[in-house]
Design a protein around this motif. Structure first.
Motif, PDB file in Angstrom:
ATOM      1  N   GLY A 175       0.767  -1.427  -0.162  1.00 38.03           N
ATOM      2  CA  GLY A 175       0.043  -0.104   0.009  1.00 38.03           C
ATOM      3  C   GLY A 175       0.894   1.148   0.098  1.00 38.03           C
ATOM      4  N   GLU A 176       2.218   1.246  -0.521  1.00 40.91           N
ATOM      5  CA  GLU A 176       2.789   2.438  -0.383  1.00 40.91           C
ATOM      6  C   GLU A 176       2.050   3.731  -1.259  1.00 40.91           C
ATOM      7  OE1 GLU A 176       7.007   2.440  -1.289  1.00 40.91           O
ATOM      8  OE2 GLU A 176       7.667   0.635  -0.306  1.00 40.91           O
ATOM      9  N   GLY A 177       2.209   4.919  -0.601  1.00 40.30           N
ATOM     10  CA  GLY A 177       1.378   5.720  -1.233  1.00 40.30           C
ATOM     11  C   GLY A 177      -0.212   6.119  -0.955  1.00 40.30           C
ATOM     12  N   ARG A 178      -0.523   5.196  -0.029  1.00 40.32           N
ATOM     13  CA  ARG A 178      -1.734   5.179   0.334  1.00 40.32           C
ATOM     14  C   ARG A 178      -2.337   5.236   1.740  1.00 40.32           C
ATOM     15  NH1 ARG A 178      -3.745   0.532  -3.001  1.00 40.32           N
ATOM     16  NH2 ARG A 178      -1.654   0.242  -2.949  1.00 40.32           N
ATOM     17  N   TRP A 179      -1.421   5.045   2.684  1.00 36.18           N
ATOM     18  CA  TRP A 179      -1.561   4.903   4.025  1.00 36.18           C
ATOM     19  C   TRP A 179      -2.196   6.480   4.590  1.00 36.18           C
ATOM     20  CZ3 TRP A 179      -1.767   0.359   6.483  1.00 36.18           C
ATOM     21  CH2 TRP A 179      -1.277  -0.476   6.038  1.00 36.18           C
ATOM     22  N   GLY A 180      -3.248   6.253   5.322  1.00 33.72           N
ATOM     23  CA  GLY A 180      -3.641   7.582   5.971  1.00 33.72           C
ATOM     24  C   GLY A 180      -2.868   8.168   7.209  1.00 33.72           C
ATOM     25  N   THR A 181      -2.426   7.418   7.976  1.00 33.80           N
ATOM     26  CA  THR A 181      -1.536   7.683   8.915  1.00 33.80           C
ATOM     27  C   THR A 181      -0.098   6.706   9.309  1.00 33.80           C
ATOM     28  OG1 THR A 181      -3.530   8.683  10.207  1.00 33.80           O
ATOM     29  CG2 THR A 181      -1.398   8.019  11.379  1.00 33.80           C
ATOM     30  N   ALA A 182       0.845   7.299   9.645  1.00 34.43           N
ATOM     31  CA  ALA A 182       2.016   6.605  10.035  1.00 34.43           C
ATOM     32  C   ALA A 182       2.384   6.842  11.103  1.00 34.43           C
ATOM     33  CB  ALA A 182       3.150   6.738   9.129  1.00 34.43           C
ATOM     34  N   LEU A 183       2.864   6.031  12.160  1.00 30.62           N
ATOM     35  CA  LEU A 183       3.229   6.097  13.709  1.00 30.62           C
ATOM     36  C   LEU A 183       4.738   6.005  13.652  1.00 30.62           C
ATOM     37  CD1 LEU A 183       0.438   4.240  15.516  1.00 30.62           C
ATOM     38  CD2 LEU A 183       0.604   6.682  15.116  1.00 30.62           C
ATOM     39  N   LEU A 184       5.145   6.772  14.497  1.00 32.42           N
ATOM     40  CA  LEU A 184       6.735   6.498  14.777  1.00 32.42           C
ATOM     41  C   LEU A 184       6.768   6.949  16.151  1.00 32.42           C
ATOM     42  CD1 LEU A 184       8.773   8.087  11.975  1.00 32.42           C
ATOM     43  CD2 LEU A 184       9.107   5.792  12.805  1.00 32.42           C
ATOM     44  N   VAL A 185       6.678   6.073  17.206  1.00 35.42           N
ATOM     45  CA  VAL A 185       6.519   6.200  18.489  1.00 35.42           C
ATOM     46  C   VAL A 185       7.858   5.671  19.125  1.00 35.42           C
ATOM     47  CG1 VAL A 185       4.350   6.808  18.562  1.00 35.42           C
ATOM     48  CG2 VAL A 185       4.863   4.706  19.173  1.00 35.42           C
ATOM     49  N   ASP A 186       8.032   5.732  20.586  1.00 36.99           N
ATOM     50  CA  ASP A 186       8.883   5.143  21.142  1.00 36.99           C
ATOM     51  C   ASP A 186      10.311   4.950  20.938  1.00 36.99           C
ATOM     52  OD1 ASP A 186       6.830   4.094  22.925  1.00 36.99           O
ATOM     53  OD2 ASP A 186       6.523   2.269  21.556  1.00 36.99           O
ATOM     54  N   GLY A 187      10.671   6.395  20.253  1.00 35.63           N
ATOM     55  CA  GLY A 187      11.884   6.641  19.810  1.00 35.63           C
ATOM     56  C   GLY A 187      12.227   6.330  18.446  1.00 35.63           C
ATOM     57  N   ASN A 188      11.321   5.699  17.585  1.00 33.45           N
ATOM     58  CA  ASN A 188      11.566   5.370  16.410  1.00 33.45           C
ATOM     59  C   ASN A 188      11.749   6.249  15.303  1.00 33.45           C
ATOM     60  OD1 ASN A 188      11.232   2.689  17.079  1.00 33.45           O
ATOM     61  ND2 ASN A 188       9.215   2.344  16.656  1.00 33.45           N
ATOM     62  N   ILE A 189      11.852   7.492  15.589  1.00 34.88           N
ATOM     63  CA  ILE A 189      12.257   8.729  14.750  1.00 34.88           C
ATOM     64  C   ILE A 189      13.690   8.483  14.463  1.00 34.88           C
ATOM     65  CG2 ILE A 189      12.680  10.256  16.370  1.00 34.88           C
ATOM     66  CD1 ILE A 189      11.735  10.842  12.868  1.00 34.88           C
ATOM     67  N   GLY A 190      14.265   7.630  15.272  1.00 32.33           N
ATOM     68  CA  GLY A 190      15.702   7.326  15.209  1.00 32.33           C
ATOM     69  C   GLY A 190      15.959   6.155  14.380  1.00 32.33           C
ATOM     70  N   ILE A 191      15.273   5.356  13.725  1.00 31.83           N
ATOM     71  CA  ILE A 191      15.252   4.268  12.955  1.00 31.83           C
ATOM     72  C   ILE A 191      16.280   4.889  11.675  1.00 31.83           C
ATOM     73  CG2 ILE A 191      14.537   2.868  11.192  1.00 31.83           C
ATOM     74  CD1 ILE A 191      12.051   2.427  13.228  1.00 31.83           C
ATOM     75  N   GLY A 192      17.410   4.113  11.565  1.00 32.29           N
ATOM     76  CA  GLY A 192      18.244   4.279  10.474  1.00 32.29           C
ATOM     77  C   GLY A 192      19.285   5.562  10.651  1.00 32.29           C
ATOM     78  N   GLY A 193      19.248   6.346  11.636  1.00 30.27           N
ATOM     79  CA  GLY A 193      20.233   6.979  12.104  1.00 30.27           C
ATOM     80  C   GLY A 193      20.404   8.449  11.595  1.00 30.27           C
ATOM     81  N   ASP A 194      19.192   8.660  10.616  1.00 26.23           N
ATOM     82  CA  ASP A 194      19.390  10.099  10.021  1.00 26.23           C
ATOM     83  C   ASP A 194      17.664  10.503   9.696  1.00 26.23           C
ATOM     84  OD1 ASP A 194      19.026  12.115   8.113  1.00 26.23           O
ATOM     85  OD2 ASP A 194      20.733  11.404   7.031  1.00 26.23           O
ATOM     86  N   PRO A 195      17.097  11.209  10.668  1.00 28.81           N
ATOM     87  CA  PRO A 195      15.858  11.391  10.684  1.00 28.81           C
ATOM     88  C   PRO A 195      15.198  12.238   9.400  1.00 28.81           C
ATOM     89  CG  PRO A 195      16.613  12.321  12.487  1.00 28.81           C
ATOM     90  CD  PRO A 195      17.953  11.606  11.907  1.00 28.81           C
ATOM     91  N   ARG A 196      16.212  12.615   8.706  1.00 23.61           N
ATOM     92  CA  ARG A 196      15.702  13.555   7.386  1.00 23.61           C
ATOM     93  C   ARG A 196      15.391  12.300   6.188  1.00 23.61           C
ATOM     94  NH1 ARG A 196      18.103  19.556   6.536  1.00 23.61           N
ATOM     95  NH2 ARG A 196      18.185  20.095   8.815  1.00 23.61           N
ATOM     96  N   VAL A 197      16.461  11.485   6.230  1.00 26.70           N
ATOM     97  CA  VAL A 197      16.172  10.317   5.382  1.00 26.70           C
ATOM     98  C   VAL A 197      14.877   9.400   5.634  1.00 26.70           C
ATOM     99  CG1 VAL A 197      17.019   8.100   4.537  1.00 26.70           C
ATOM    100  CG2 VAL A 197      18.657  10.253   4.634  1.00 26.70           C
ATOM    101  N   LEU A 198      14.664   9.144   7.025  1.00 25.69           N
ATOM    102  CA  LEU A 198      13.326   8.727   7.410  1.00 25.69           C
ATOM    103  C   LEU A 198      12.076   9.239   7.040  1.00 25.69           C
ATOM    104  CD1 LEU A 198      12.186   6.050   8.891  1.00 25.69           C
ATOM    105  CD2 LEU A 198      12.563   7.460  10.978  1.00 25.69           C
ATOM    106  N   LEU A 199      12.071  10.528   7.354  1.00 24.95           N
ATOM    107  CA  LEU A 199      10.892  11.206   6.875  1.00 24.95           C
ATOM    108  C   LEU A 199      10.810  11.499   5.467  1.00 24.95           C
ATOM    109  CD1 LEU A 199      11.620  14.390   9.484  1.00 24.95           C
ATOM    110  CD2 LEU A 199       9.729  12.783   9.592  1.00 24.95           C
ATOM    111  N   ARG A 200      11.770  11.649   4.535  1.00 27.25           N
ATOM    112  CA  ARG A 200      11.728  11.472   2.992  1.00 27.25           C
ATOM    113  C   ARG A 200      11.104  10.186   2.816  1.00 27.25           C
ATOM    114  NH1 ARG A 200      16.971  11.639   1.253  1.00 27.25           N
ATOM    115  NH2 ARG A 200      17.049  13.418   2.619  1.00 27.25           N
ATOM    116  N   ARG A 201      11.308   9.116   3.502  1.00 33.17           N
ATOM    117  CA  ARG A 201      10.817   7.769   2.991  1.00 33.17           C
ATOM    118  C   ARG A 201       9.440   7.679   3.506  1.00 33.17           C
ATOM    119  NH1 ARG A 201       9.266   3.622   0.410  1.00 33.17           N
ATOM    120  NH2 ARG A 201       9.301   1.754   1.661  1.00 33.17           N
TER     121      ARG A 201
END
Length: 261
Positions: A120-146
């Motif tokens: 369903g890429e491109g069609r989700w209504g909401t994404a959750l990044l809780v419990d520190g998961n904004i840290g996934i991958g070590g680069d928040p800007r890359v994660l936000l772009r993804r």
């Protein structure tokens, strides 16, 4: 031109799938830490993760719109809470133990990195990044772009920031105090407070639409820009969704975003 996103890396997937994390989830408690290369320790709140969604969690879940994808769902308390409230929701996690526990609590989950193709890429209504998961991958800007490519145009990201004014990139490993934990591979991680997260979000064209704190946990709601997708991007999304939908758990009826919520 499309941006090629890096994978999470074998170190991250191997670490979160490793025994310290699986043991902690099977017990429903720690100790479990992220240990930096300089010995720095970040305690992980396994007990809260394995409990039912609390009031702070619910303050975030009440804001969810449409079908929800929980990125780094852990043992699945948020996915289960959403399902109990009638939401269409899917958790993804690189840990087999986390995915198994999520399914046992009544949630739907896939063993998947956010940097891999997702249903369903491109069609989700909401994404959750809780419990520190904004840290996934070590680069928040890359994660936000993804995540902008995972959500529908105008979709909502609800993310939890660090409770301190911090913006750091570190290499860490999982540690539960056992001697063999010292052999676990290091992987990149990030910690960002509210100010830094807002800065990173705006740099990636996210619009802040909500900010609150619950039980000492700061949250942000960010709105994805309504960009126009190209024909090639739509085709790639449809192809990847079709491939991945065949791997969904049995309690999901195909591609969740198409079904609505």
């Amino acid at each position: 031109m499309s941006t090629v996103l890096p994978p999470a890396g074998p170190g991250a997937a191997a670490s979160w799938a490793a025994d310290p994390y699986g043991r902690a989830l099977s017990r429903g408690r720690g100790p479990l830490f992220l240990r930096g290369m300089d010995g720095w320790l970040l305690p992980l709140d396994v007990e809260r993760w394995c409990a039912a969604a609390d009031a702070a969690d619910l303050s975030a879940l009440r804001r969810c719109e449409g079908p929800v994808i929980d990125i780094g769902c852990g043992p699945g308390r948020l996915v289960a809470a959403l399902a109990a409230r009638g939401h269409r929701a899917l958790g993804i996690d690189v840990s087999e133990a986390a995915v198994g526990r999520t399914r046992r609590t009544g949630g739907a989950a896939l063993r998947r990195s956010v940097f891999e193709p997702l249903p369903g890429e491109g069609r989700w209504g909401t994404a959750l990044l809780v419990d520190g998961n904004i840290g996934i991958g070590g680069d928040p800007r890359v994660l936000l772009r993804r995540i902008a490519t995972v959500l529908a145009p105008g979709g909502l990201l609800i993310t939890e920031a660090a409770p301190h004014d911090v913006d750091e990139r570190v290499r860490v490993r999982l540690d539960d105090g056992r001697e063999q934990a010292g052999t676990a591979p290091h992987f990149p991680w990030a910690r960002v407070g509210v100010s830094a997260l807002l800065l990173h979000a705006r740099s990636q064209s996210w619009k802040p639409v909500g900010q609150w704190e619950a039980d000492g946990r700061p949250f942000l709601a960010l709105r994805r820009a309504r960009t126009v997708r190209t024909t090639s991007q739509d085709a790639d999304t449809a192809n990847s969704a079709a491939v991945m939908s065949s791997q969904l758990p049995r309690n999901l009826s195909g591609d969740i975003p198409l079904a609505g919520s």
